[in-house]
Design a protein around this motif. Structure first.
Motif, PDB file in Angstrom:
ATOM      1  N   ASN A 168     -49.441 -10.271 -16.258  1.00  0.00           N
ATOM      2  CA  ASN A 168     -49.574 -10.718 -17.640  1.00  0.00           C
ATOM      3  C   ASN A 168     -50.313 -12.054 -17.678  1.00  0.00           C
ATOM      4  O   ASN A 168     -49.796 -13.066 -17.224  1.00  0.00           O
ATOM      5  CB  ASN A 168     -48.158 -10.859 -18.229  1.00  0.00           C
ATOM      6  CG  ASN A 168     -48.171 -11.206 -19.693  1.00  0.00           C
ATOM      7  OD1 ASN A 168     -49.162 -11.699 -20.212  1.00  0.00           O
ATOM      8  ND2 ASN A 168     -47.062 -10.961 -20.352  1.00  0.00           N
ATOM      9  N   VAL A 170     -50.951 -14.204 -19.949  1.00  0.00           N
ATOM     10  CA  VAL A 170     -50.300 -15.304 -20.667  1.00  0.00           C
ATOM     11  C   VAL A 170     -49.225 -15.938 -19.796  1.00  0.00           C
ATOM     12  O   VAL A 170     -49.075 -17.161 -19.747  1.00  0.00           O
ATOM     13  CB  VAL A 170     -49.697 -14.802 -21.994  1.00  0.00           C
ATOM     14  CG1 VAL A 170     -48.977 -15.921 -22.702  1.00  0.00           C
ATOM     15  CG2 VAL A 170     -50.788 -14.245 -22.885  1.00  0.00           C
ATOM     16  N   LYS A 171     -48.499 -15.099 -19.062  1.00  0.00           N
ATOM     17  CA  LYS A 171     -47.454 -15.640 -18.192  1.00  0.00           C
ATOM     18  C   LYS A 171     -48.065 -16.461 -17.064  1.00  0.00           C
ATOM     19  O   LYS A 171     -47.535 -17.507 -16.689  1.00  0.00           O
ATOM     20  CB  LYS A 171     -46.610 -14.508 -17.620  1.00  0.00           C
ATOM     21  CG  LYS A 171     -45.642 -13.949 -18.623  1.00  0.00           C
ATOM     22  CD  LYS A 171     -44.662 -13.006 -17.976  1.00  0.00           C
ATOM     23  CE  LYS A 171     -43.542 -12.692 -18.950  1.00  0.00           C
ATOM     24  NZ  LYS A 171     -42.620 -11.694 -18.409  1.00  0.00           N
ATOM     25  N   LEU A 173     -50.890 -18.075 -17.191  1.00  0.00           N
ATOM     26  CA  LEU A 173     -51.359 -19.321 -17.795  1.00  0.00           C
ATOM     27  C   LEU A 173     -50.194 -20.276 -18.032  1.00  0.00           C
ATOM     28  O   LEU A 173     -50.266 -21.470 -17.729  1.00  0.00           O
ATOM     29  CB  LEU A 173     -52.075 -19.009 -19.116  1.00  0.00           C
ATOM     30  CG  LEU A 173     -52.733 -20.184 -19.811  1.00  0.00           C
ATOM     31  CD1 LEU A 173     -53.816 -20.769 -18.930  1.00  0.00           C
ATOM     32  CD2 LEU A 173     -53.320 -19.759 -21.141  1.00  0.00           C
ATOM     33  N   LEU A 174     -49.092 -19.719 -18.536  1.00  0.00           N
ATOM     34  CA  LEU A 174     -47.925 -20.557 -18.799  1.00  0.00           C
ATOM     35  C   LEU A 174     -47.382 -21.134 -17.491  1.00  0.00           C
ATOM     36  O   LEU A 174     -46.977 -22.300 -17.435  1.00  0.00           O
ATOM     37  CB  LEU A 174     -46.846 -19.747 -19.529  1.00  0.00           C
ATOM     38  CG  LEU A 174     -45.652 -20.538 -20.038  1.00  0.00           C
ATOM     39  CD1 LEU A 174     -46.093 -21.643 -20.972  1.00  0.00           C
ATOM     40  CD2 LEU A 174     -44.666 -19.639 -20.750  1.00  0.00           C
ATOM     41  N   ILE A 178     -46.857 -24.974 -16.621  1.00  0.00           N
ATOM     42  CA  ILE A 178     -45.616 -25.585 -16.140  1.00  0.00           C
ATOM     43  C   ILE A 178     -45.925 -26.513 -14.967  1.00  0.00           C
ATOM     44  O   ILE A 178     -45.429 -27.641 -14.897  1.00  0.00           O
ATOM     45  CB  ILE A 178     -44.605 -24.496 -15.728  1.00  0.00           C
ATOM     46  CG1 ILE A 178     -44.113 -23.742 -16.964  1.00  0.00           C
ATOM     47  CG2 ILE A 178     -43.427 -25.103 -14.982  1.00  0.00           C
ATOM     48  CD1 ILE A 178     -43.280 -22.514 -16.653  1.00  0.00           C
ATOM     49  N   PHE A 425     -34.801 -22.213 -10.821  1.00  0.00           N
ATOM     50  CA  PHE A 425     -35.877 -22.067 -11.807  1.00  0.00           C
ATOM     51  C   PHE A 425     -36.956 -21.115 -11.288  1.00  0.00           C
ATOM     52  O   PHE A 425     -37.388 -20.191 -11.995  1.00  0.00           O
ATOM     53  CB  PHE A 425     -36.466 -23.459 -12.091  1.00  0.00           C
ATOM     54  CG  PHE A 425     -37.582 -23.457 -13.083  1.00  0.00           C
ATOM     55  CD1 PHE A 425     -37.348 -23.106 -14.400  1.00  0.00           C
ATOM     56  CD2 PHE A 425     -38.868 -23.814 -12.710  1.00  0.00           C
ATOM     57  CE1 PHE A 425     -38.377 -23.106 -15.320  1.00  0.00           C
ATOM     58  CE2 PHE A 425     -39.893 -23.821 -13.618  1.00  0.00           C
ATOM     59  CZ  PHE A 425     -39.649 -23.459 -14.924  1.00  0.00           C
ATOM     60  N   TRP A 427     -36.652 -18.816  -9.044  1.00  0.00           N
ATOM     61  CA  TRP A 427     -36.134 -17.450  -8.948  1.00  0.00           C
ATOM     62  C   TRP A 427     -36.206 -16.761 -10.304  1.00  0.00           C
ATOM     63  O   TRP A 427     -36.613 -15.607 -10.406  1.00  0.00           O
ATOM     64  CB  TRP A 427     -34.700 -17.483  -8.420  1.00  0.00           C
ATOM     65  CG  TRP A 427     -34.078 -16.125  -8.317  1.00  0.00           C
ATOM     66  CD1 TRP A 427     -34.298 -15.211  -7.327  1.00  0.00           C
ATOM     67  CD2 TRP A 427     -33.159 -15.534  -9.232  1.00  0.00           C
ATOM     68  NE1 TRP A 427     -33.560 -14.083  -7.586  1.00  0.00           N
ATOM     69  CE2 TRP A 427     -32.858 -14.244  -8.735  1.00  0.00           C
ATOM     70  CE3 TRP A 427     -32.558 -15.962 -10.419  1.00  0.00           C
ATOM     71  CZ2 TRP A 427     -31.976 -13.391  -9.394  1.00  0.00           C
ATOM     72  CZ3 TRP A 427     -31.686 -15.107 -11.061  1.00  0.00           C
ATOM     73  CH2 TRP A 427     -31.395 -13.840 -10.560  1.00  0.00           C
ATOM     74  N   PHE A 428     -35.843 -17.503 -11.361  1.00  0.00           N
ATOM     75  CA  PHE A 428     -35.939 -16.921 -12.711  1.00  0.00           C
ATOM     76  C   PHE A 428     -37.388 -16.581 -13.046  1.00  0.00           C
ATOM     77  O   PHE A 428     -37.686 -15.499 -13.561  1.00  0.00           O
ATOM     78  CB  PHE A 428     -35.379 -17.880 -13.763  1.00  0.00           C
ATOM     79  CG  PHE A 428     -33.916 -17.683 -14.011  1.00  0.00           C
ATOM     80  CD1 PHE A 428     -33.454 -16.520 -14.616  1.00  0.00           C
ATOM     81  CD2 PHE A 428     -33.004 -18.638 -13.635  1.00  0.00           C
ATOM     82  CE1 PHE A 428     -32.106 -16.318 -14.837  1.00  0.00           C
ATOM     83  CE2 PHE A 428     -31.644 -18.444 -13.843  1.00  0.00           C
ATOM     84  CZ  PHE A 428     -31.202 -17.290 -14.446  1.00  0.00           C
ATOM     85  N   LEU A 429     -38.304 -17.503 -12.732  1.00  0.00           N
ATOM     86  CA  LEU A 429     -39.717 -17.227 -12.988  1.00  0.00           C
ATOM     87  C   LEU A 429     -40.132 -15.935 -12.303  1.00  0.00           C
ATOM     88  O   LEU A 429     -40.795 -15.080 -12.874  1.00  0.00           O
ATOM     89  CB  LEU A 429     -40.589 -18.366 -12.467  1.00  0.00           C
ATOM     90  CG  LEU A 429     -40.675 -19.638 -13.289  1.00  0.00           C
ATOM     91  CD1 LEU A 429     -41.535 -20.664 -12.575  1.00  0.00           C
ATOM     92  CD2 LEU A 429     -41.265 -19.350 -14.659  1.00  0.00           C
ATOM     93  N   LYS A 431     -38.201 -13.432 -11.213  1.00  0.00           N
ATOM     94  CA  LYS A 431     -37.550 -12.253 -11.778  1.00  0.00           C
ATOM     95  C   LYS A 431     -38.234 -11.821 -13.068  1.00  0.00           C
ATOM     96  O   LYS A 431     -38.257 -10.647 -13.403  1.00  0.00           O
ATOM     97  CB  LYS A 431     -36.072 -12.548 -12.095  1.00  0.00           C
ATOM     98  CG  LYS A 431     -35.153 -12.565 -10.922  1.00  0.00           C
ATOM     99  CD  LYS A 431     -35.224 -11.298 -10.119  1.00  0.00           C
ATOM    100  CE  LYS A 431     -34.388 -10.169 -10.689  1.00  0.00           C
ATOM    101  NZ  LYS A 431     -34.451  -9.000  -9.776  1.00  0.00           N
ATOM    102  N   LEU A 432     -38.766 -12.782 -13.820  1.00  0.00           N
ATOM    103  CA  LEU A 432     -39.391 -12.453 -15.097  1.00  0.00           C
ATOM    104  C   LEU A 432     -40.887 -12.209 -14.937  1.00  0.00           C
ATOM    105  O   LEU A 432     -41.645 -12.263 -15.894  1.00  0.00           O
ATOM    106  CB  LEU A 432     -39.133 -13.576 -16.107  1.00  0.00           C
ATOM    107  CG  LEU A 432     -37.648 -13.737 -16.434  1.00  0.00           C
ATOM    108  CD1 LEU A 432     -37.404 -15.000 -17.222  1.00  0.00           C
ATOM    109  CD2 LEU A 432     -37.133 -12.541 -17.200  1.00  0.00           C
ATOM    110  N   GLN A 433     -41.308 -11.941 -13.717  1.00  0.00           N
ATOM    111  CA  GLN A 433     -42.683 -11.568 -13.413  1.00  0.00           C
ATOM    112  C   GLN A 433     -43.721 -12.639 -13.751  1.00  0.00           C
ATOM    113  O   GLN A 433     -44.841 -12.339 -14.148  1.00  0.00           O
ATOM    114  CB  GLN A 433     -43.040 -10.243 -14.104  1.00  0.00           C
ATOM    115  CG  GLN A 433     -42.259  -9.087 -13.528  1.00  0.00           C
ATOM    116  CD  GLN A 433     -42.431  -7.809 -14.308  1.00  0.00           C
ATOM    117  OE1 GLN A 433     -43.321  -7.706 -15.134  1.00  0.00           O
ATOM    118  NE2 GLN A 433     -41.582  -6.838 -14.048  1.00  0.00           N
ATOM    119  N   PHE A 434     -43.310 -13.880 -13.634  1.00  0.00           N
ATOM    120  CA  PHE A 434     -44.304 -14.956 -13.592  1.00  0.00           C
ATOM    121  C   PHE A 434     -44.706 -15.054 -12.122  1.00  0.00           C
ATOM    122  O   PHE A 434     -43.855 -14.895 -11.260  1.00  0.00           O
ATOM    123  CB  PHE A 434     -43.677 -16.292 -13.984  1.00  0.00           C
ATOM    124  CG  PHE A 434     -43.420 -16.454 -15.448  1.00  0.00           C
ATOM    125  CD1 PHE A 434     -44.318 -17.124 -16.245  1.00  0.00           C
ATOM    126  CD2 PHE A 434     -42.264 -15.961 -16.023  1.00  0.00           C
ATOM    127  CE1 PHE A 434     -44.073 -17.297 -17.585  1.00  0.00           C
ATOM    128  CE2 PHE A 434     -42.018 -16.120 -17.367  1.00  0.00           C
ATOM    129  CZ  PHE A 434     -42.930 -16.797 -18.155  1.00  0.00           C
TER     130      PHE A 434
END
Lengths: 507, 146
Positions: A168, A170-171, A173-174, A178, A425, A427-429, A431-434
């Motif tokens: 993705n 957008v992810k 880029l985000l 970060i 943090f 790990w969450f990124l 998991k959310l496919q960042f």
């Protein structure tokens, strides 16, 4: 041309120094071991070992030779767990599992391992040779870059990152934003104004690069490993006596060469490393093959192409890192940060001002590639045994290494909490496919991006049009646009074509 | 949903970051046309629409982890925080021993092998790092090893 050969000669002088030679071999060996461990890839290995290598007090060229050895050694070793376990060490090794593991299941594990070793060697060497010629040429061109050209270069880097890395844009880029935001914390070097200190004295000097790297790539990986912990143990396939023959090499020689070329040039693109390179090489090979039915069931070409590509991309990614100071992949972003820790700013001047680092590193990669081929063919059984290390012991070890690394550099218990929190943090990124690589690229490039933007506007006295007035910058903006638009168009075209054709087997 | 929550948190952070960039950060004297505040402002303004986009079009609905896995992860985080807390006062050897033992047992090691492994990492690790590699590690309560 002469400059290349005299540069290489001086580089070999550095790399053949007994201590540096030892570090090349040690780095390659350790890298292969790390790459062979299931679930740990080059980026995690370099991240975990970076602070330890830093605090050993080596000279900068020695430290970077060691870390680079770990980097391409791990790209090399990643194939072992892919082939024998069907568990890729990182995203760059995923494509290797597609045909490598079926080959091993068909009783050709020895052949798969030796063929991929040779393909990796050719890819790696091809990339180093091109790098010796491309690097200085690019550096002597980039020496005339103005700050506004650098801004355009950064825009290009982030555009190709967003367009080619991750699912993705957008992810991605985000994620890069970060990283840029994390880099903006701390005292501004130009004015002395503290930004986002929140009254915590520890972050006045900025968030430590080592802490970010260890947190995002060491601790997040650790959490991921604990999450994945399966009940049973992984079953390794046996290495048999089969071996690659000249006939196999003749059959795959064009595949390996194509994979190397694709890998090298994708590696050069900022931010896109082994994962994109191996995927593109595999796809190209499958489309080019006259009979692609065996792909996915143990086709030698399907194994050789991504392996050649991911090792070539490791060399390609070094080119912009050394010549422009813009890393070509997530792992080279860490290497760039490592150089910055030693107060060395990679860039066009490095080939003339610090030739022992630039050329020493390149020369060490020639030696390292040969060494890797030599240690990988006979010792593959030893590395394969790494796969059977029980996860319950490997996992705590990663945490301990991360803690040792951070503590021995900064000796501040506050940073131990920081790496744990950043790990959560990260790990969450994940998991959310960042993707995590853009975060570290953003973090490393943040200062450079801002400095050049401010310098450009200081030159123009606040007039923003300076950003688009030079020839170089216009070209770079055009390239940035191209790298964003072309994948979209290609995707459209392919979708249109497959809808138009008669129904076919899902690829 | 998971995507939305995470993007929502990031969105709030981005808003806060942007507000600080616009209000708090100010140079006492303008040295260059942009100053220290422009760059964070640009980052903030670009990141807000990115967060909004993910809020509007999330692509990960849930993390899909069973409760047992969450428990294991929470235990891991607690262990790491305790390890961080004890690292300096207790010293590398004892803190590492306790941490490795707890984590390896949780991941299914048997008691005897776990004990041997943890003691090995603690003691061998300490001497390899401090004596051989000359790294700085806390001796903690075991002051005789300093």
């Amino acid at each position: 041309m002469d400059a290349v050969f005299s540069g290489l000669a001086s580089g070999f002088q550095v790399a053949l120094d007994p201590f540096n030679l030892f570090l090349v071999l040690a780095g390659c060996f350790a890298g292969t071991l790390i790459g062979a461990l299931p679930g740990i890839g080059p980026i995690n290995g370099v991240a975990i070992l970076l602070p330890i290598a830093y605090s050993l007090g080596f000279k900068p060229e020695s430290a970077i030779i060691l870390l680079a050895g770990i980097y391409y050694g791990a790209e090399y070793g990643g194939r072992i767990s892919s082939i024998l376990l069907n568990v890729p060490g990182d995203a760059g090794a995923v494509m290797t599992t597609l045909d490598g593991n079926p080959m091993a299941r068909n009783g050709e594990a020895g052949k798969a391992l030796s063929l991929s070793a040779v393909a990796s060697f050719i890819g790696g060497t091809f990339a180093v040779v091109l790098m010796s010629f491309f690097g200085p040429a690019l550096a002597s061109y980039a020496i005339h870059f103005s700050p506004s050209d650098y801004v355009a270069l950064m825009v290009f880097a982030f555009a190709s990152l967003a367009s080619l890395v991750g699912s993705n844009p957008v992810k991605t880029l985000l994620a890069a934003l970060i990283g840029l935001m994390l880099a903006s914390v701390g005292i501004d070097a130009n004015t002395g104004v503290a930004r986002f200190p929140f009254g915590i004295p520890d972050i006045l000097a900025g968030i430590d690069f080592l802490v970010v790297v260890i947190g995002l790539f060491g601790m997040a990986e650790l959490i991921h490993l604990v999450e994945q912990q399966a009940a049973g143990t992984l079953r390794t396939l046996k290495i048999d006596k089969s071996f690659v023959t000249m006939k196999d090499l003749a059959f795959t020689k064009w595949t390996i060469l194509r994979g190397s070329v694709i890998g090298f040039f994708i590696g050069i693109l900022p931010g896109t490393g082994a994962s994109v390179a191996s995927a593109v090489a595999y796809g190209a090979e499958k489309r080019a093959a006259r009979d692609s039915s065996k792909f996915g069931n143990g086709d030698m070409r399907g194994l050789a192409a991504p392996e050649a590509a991911n090792n070539a991309s490791a060399g390609g990614a070094m080119v912009p890192m050394l010549t422009l100071g813009i890393p070509g992949s997530g792992t080279t972003a860490i290497l760039l940060g490592a150089l910055l820790l030693f107060n060395i700013t990679p860039g066009p001047l490095m080939f003339s001002q610090r030739p022992e680092i630039a050329w020493g590193l390149i020369a060490s990669m020639y030696i390292g590639n040969v060494a890797l081929l030599i240690i990988n063919l006979p010792l593959v059984g030893l590395f394969a045994r790494m796969l059977t290390i029980p996860q319950q012991f490997l996992t705590p070890l990663i945490a301990v290494l991360a803690f040792i690394g951070v503590y021995s550099v900064v000796s501040n218990p506050h940073d131990l909490y920081m790496i744990t929190l950043l790990g959560v943090f990260g790990w969450f990124l994940r998991k959310l496919q960042f993707s995590l690589a853009p975060v570290i690229l953003g973090f490393v490039l943040g200062g450079l991006f801002e400095d050049n933007l401010r310098r450009a506007l200081s030159i123009s006295g606040g007039d923003w049009s300076i950003l688009v007035t030079s020839f170089n910058s216009v070209i770079l903006y055009a390239l940035a646009l191209l790298v964003v638009v072309v994948p979209i168009l290609v995707g459209r075209m392919r979708r249109g074509r497959s809808e138009g054709e008669s129904p076919q087997a899902p690829s | 949903m998971a995507d939305r929550i995470f993007a929502g948190v990031l969105f709030l952070v981005a808003i806060g970051y942007t507000i600080i960039a616009f209000t708090v950060i100010r140079a006492p004297f303008q040295y260059d046309p942009l100053g220290p505040e422009s760059w964070p402002r640009i980052l903030g303004i670009v990141s807000i629409p990115c967060c909004l986009f993910i809020l509007a079009k999330p692509d990960v609905s849930s993390l899909g982890l069973p409760a047992k896995t969450w428990g294991r992860l929470a235990a891991l985080i607690v262990m790491l925080l305790v390890y961080s807390y004890l690292f300096q006062p207790l010293g590398f050897i004892l803190a590492t021993f306790a941490f490795c033992l707890a984590l390896s047992l949780m991941l299914g090691a048997r008691l005897v092998t776990g004990l041997a492994f943890s003691a090995g990492i603690g003691i061998v690790g300490y001497f390899v790092c401090t004596k051989l590699l000359e790294l700085n590690l806390p001796a903690g309560v075991l002051t005789i090893f300093r």
